[in-house]
Write a protein that holds these residues in place. Sequence first.
Motif, short mmCIF file in Angstrom:
data_model
loop_
_atom_site.label_atom_id
_atom_site.label_comp_id
_atom_site.label_asym_id
_atom_site.label_seq_id
_atom_site.Cartn_x
_atom_site.Cartn_y
_atom_site.Cartn_z
N SER A 233 0.82 -1.22 0.00
CA SER A 233 0.00 0.00 0.00
C SER A 233 0.85 1.26 0.00
O SER A 233 0.54 2.24 -0.68
CB SER A 233 -0.95 -0.01 1.20
N ALA A 234 1.96 1.26 0.76
CA ALA A 234 2.81 2.45 0.84
C ALA A 234 3.87 2.47 -0.25
O ALA A 234 4.52 3.50 -0.47
CB ALA A 234 3.49 2.50 2.21
N LYS A 235 4.04 1.32 -0.95
CA LYS A 235 5.09 1.19 -1.97
C LYS A 235 6.44 1.59 -1.39
O LYS A 235 7.22 2.34 -1.99
CB LYS A 235 4.75 2.02 -3.21
N GLU A 236 6.71 1.06 -0.19
CA GLU A 236 7.95 1.33 0.51
C GLU A 236 8.61 0.02 0.92
O GLU A 236 7.93 -0.92 1.34
CB GLU A 236 7.71 2.16 1.78
N ALA A 237 9.92 -0.03 0.77
CA ALA A 237 10.68 -1.15 1.31
C ALA A 237 10.83 -0.94 2.81
O ALA A 237 11.11 0.16 3.27
CB ALA A 237 12.04 -1.24 0.64
N ILE A 238 10.62 -2.00 3.58
CA ILE A 238 10.58 -1.90 5.04
C ILE A 238 11.76 -2.67 5.62
O ILE A 238 12.03 -3.80 5.24
CB ILE A 238 9.26 -2.48 5.58
N LEU A 239 12.44 -2.07 6.58
CA LEU A 239 13.50 -2.72 7.34
C LEU A 239 13.15 -2.67 8.81
O LEU A 239 12.85 -1.60 9.35
CB LEU A 239 14.85 -2.02 7.11
N SER A 240 13.16 -3.81 9.46
CA SER A 240 13.00 -3.85 10.90
C SER A 240 14.23 -4.51 11.49
O SER A 240 14.59 -5.64 11.14
CB SER A 240 11.75 -4.65 11.30
N PHE A 258 8.33 -17.66 14.57
CA PHE A 258 9.58 -17.96 13.89
C PHE A 258 10.78 -17.31 14.58
O PHE A 258 11.91 -17.55 14.20
CB PHE A 258 9.49 -17.46 12.44
N HIS A 259 10.53 -16.50 15.59
CA HIS A 259 11.59 -15.80 16.32
C HIS A 259 12.41 -14.92 15.39
O HIS A 259 13.65 -14.94 15.41
CB HIS A 259 12.50 -16.80 17.04
N ILE A 260 11.71 -14.15 14.55
CA ILE A 260 12.40 -13.29 13.59
C ILE A 260 13.06 -12.13 14.34
O ILE A 260 12.40 -11.40 15.10
CB ILE A 260 11.41 -12.75 12.55
N ARG A 261 14.35 -11.96 14.12
CA ARG A 261 15.06 -10.85 14.74
C ARG A 261 15.17 -9.65 13.80
O ARG A 261 15.27 -8.51 14.26
CB ARG A 261 16.48 -11.29 15.14
N SER A 262 15.18 -9.91 12.50
CA SER A 262 15.31 -8.80 11.56
C SER A 262 14.71 -9.23 10.23
O SER A 262 14.86 -10.39 9.82
CB SER A 262 16.78 -8.42 11.37
N LEU A 263 14.04 -8.29 9.56
CA LEU A 263 13.43 -8.61 8.27
C LEU A 263 13.51 -7.41 7.33
O LEU A 263 13.58 -6.26 7.77
CB LEU A 263 11.98 -9.06 8.43
N MET A 264 13.47 -7.72 6.03
CA MET A 264 13.35 -6.71 4.99
C MET A 264 12.26 -7.15 4.03
O MET A 264 12.22 -8.32 3.61
CB MET A 264 14.67 -6.55 4.22
N CYS A 265 11.39 -6.23 3.69
CA CYS A 265 10.29 -6.52 2.78
C CYS A 265 10.21 -5.40 1.75
O CYS A 265 10.08 -4.22 2.11
CB CYS A 265 8.97 -6.63 3.54
N ALA A 266 10.31 -5.74 0.48
CA ALA A 266 10.30 -4.73 -0.59
C ALA A 266 9.19 -5.03 -1.58
O ALA A 266 9.04 -6.18 -2.02
CB ALA A 266 11.64 -4.71 -1.31
N PRO A 267 8.42 -4.02 -1.97
CA PRO A 267 7.37 -4.24 -2.97
C PRO A 267 7.97 -4.38 -4.36
O PRO A 267 9.02 -3.82 -4.66
CB PRO A 267 6.50 -2.98 -2.87
N LEU A 268 7.30 -5.16 -5.20
CA LEU A 268 7.70 -5.34 -6.60
C LEU A 268 6.80 -4.44 -7.44
O LEU A 268 5.62 -4.72 -7.62
CB LEU A 268 7.54 -6.80 -7.00
N ILE A 269 7.36 -3.34 -7.95
CA ILE A 269 6.59 -2.32 -8.66
C ILE A 269 6.77 -2.49 -10.16
O ILE A 269 7.90 -2.53 -10.66
CB ILE A 269 7.03 -0.90 -8.24
N ASP A 270 5.65 -2.60 -10.90
CA ASP A 270 5.74 -2.80 -12.35
C ASP A 270 5.88 -1.47 -13.08
O ASP A 270 5.97 -0.40 -12.46
CB ASP A 270 4.54 -3.60 -12.87
N SER A 271 5.90 -1.53 -14.42
CA SER A 271 6.12 -0.33 -15.24
C SER A 271 4.98 0.67 -15.14
O SER A 271 5.15 1.84 -15.47
CB SER A 271 6.31 -0.74 -16.70
N GLU A 272 3.81 0.23 -14.68
CA GLU A 272 2.67 1.12 -14.51
C GLU A 272 2.60 1.72 -13.12
O GLU A 272 1.65 2.43 -12.78
CB GLU A 272 1.37 0.38 -14.81
N GLY A 273 3.59 1.39 -12.28
CA GLY A 273 3.60 1.90 -10.92
C GLY A 273 2.72 1.12 -9.97
O GLY A 273 2.47 1.56 -8.84
#
Length: 566
Positions: A233-240, A258-273
Amino acid sequence: MAILQVVKGLTPGQQFDVGDGVSVLGRHPECDIVLDVAAVSRQHARITQENGEFLLDDLGSRNGTLVNGKKISGRQTLQEGDRIVICDISFDFFFNSPSAMLAGPIPSGTVSGGESGMALLVDDADEHLSGSTMVSKLDVSSSFGSVSLSDRTDVKLSAMIEIAQNLGKALDLGEVLSKLLDSLFRVFIQADRGFVVLTTPTGQLVPKAVKHRREGDDRSVRISRTIVQQAISAKEAILSADASSDSRFAMAESITDFHIRSLMCAPLIDSEGEALGVLQIDTQSQKNRFTQNDLEVLASVASQAAIAIDNAQLHKKALDQQAIQHDLQLARKVQQGLMPSNHPRMDGYHFFHFYEPAKQVGGDYYDYVPLSGDRLAVVLGDVSGKGVSAALLMAKLSGDVRYCLASETDPAVAVSRINATFARAGSEDRFVTFVVAVLDPSDQSLTLVNAGHMPPLLRHSDGAIESMGEEETGLPLGVSDDYEYVAYRRFLEPGDIIMLFTDGFSEAMNPRGELYGIDRLTKLMGARAVGAAELGQHVLDDVHAFVGGHPQSDDMCLACFGRNEA
């Protein structure tokens, strides 16, 4: 009363009664069998008892329902001992209460949930996604195909070369995603797992690929819908830096489990945005958490990956379209085989026919049906609509027409039977305009039965034109199943020619939007004293000249026949 016994998840050995009627399984408290697990949909599945059988339906759940290891689509009849898997919960189904010996571990090879078979999207508690000082964001809304390198250029450049080499020639979506995750694990050596979630045309989120660092770690991946939707929704890559204590993702079951200590999540944006989905990697390591530089690398990778995914999806669409075109070409050949290619032979008469669908296949058709007493039925019909569905109805109708005309001596009664058969077949809003002309050379008579079609045109040897049997025209086939048709009968004189045609001729349109029209067709018929073949070809030439280069908008079917000159 049937029983569902828990094999895995919840409390193993626990039993649920499946009563008469309908039992709904889901996360909602009002379900008959409540499964309080985040990955389970509110109303996930339904078991219905009908005529002594128990039938299982998936209610459009996010993660699907499996029976004996296979994801169901449509109703599944349950058998004694069937294994039902809903996300992480496994049941055995029994018609009566099972013994305790039947409770065992889930069989090897059975997977649960998700289209990938290894990933489940779970609903996290709605939390405010702001105010965390432990999180970084990177706007990627306009980064399609771009690469932004800042610090640690050597690492980022190496990552992009790796991705470009692996994805450059990959056209299959599965191959693209697999190579993408393999590359990321070589770039980010601290990553423990990674996955790709893509959006469907309807906006649903579907896990498409998942990878674990450690071999044998094949447990289901639980993906936080909260994080995925935030990135999309924000079209932002997130780092925690520490996802397990990040206030934005509080109560996220997938993170705490899963005991996640750190994650990165990036949106896949196409040519139409627009967001195609997300790419996420995470780690359990407390010492080697992801950094801002890592996030920039992942955002650049996601930008390149979006190009590859976009291309792979377009390639798949092109292949699918080619397959459809191939199937339609075969269907066209089959349809042409259902209609006669040669003119019939009848002493004293001559014939002409033409058929051209607006698409590869169509709903118009013609036929010559030999009848008893050396008679011949000339048939022409027009199924409402165009394309494959109309062609399938035409194929069925042509078989019914041949059978009814051959088994019934009275053409009007035969058409009444054809209509009843078509109407009762459940074709819903479809109908057919239909006309049959029966030639009897013994007395040179013609018997015409018209079911809602345009009246055939008769041209006398002196060029006079008349419409045939307008008063006797009945309803189209399929409108009323008990309609009784009446016949129009006349004798044919030497030189008489009859033309049967569909509205693809009368409604043929030129580039100015003008219709060819019945009047123009009538004048053309009376202008020249020629035989059926010459007249038919003259009509085709004139219609094609009128239309010019304008695309054909409807199927065109024509049948001409006439009595020879004395």
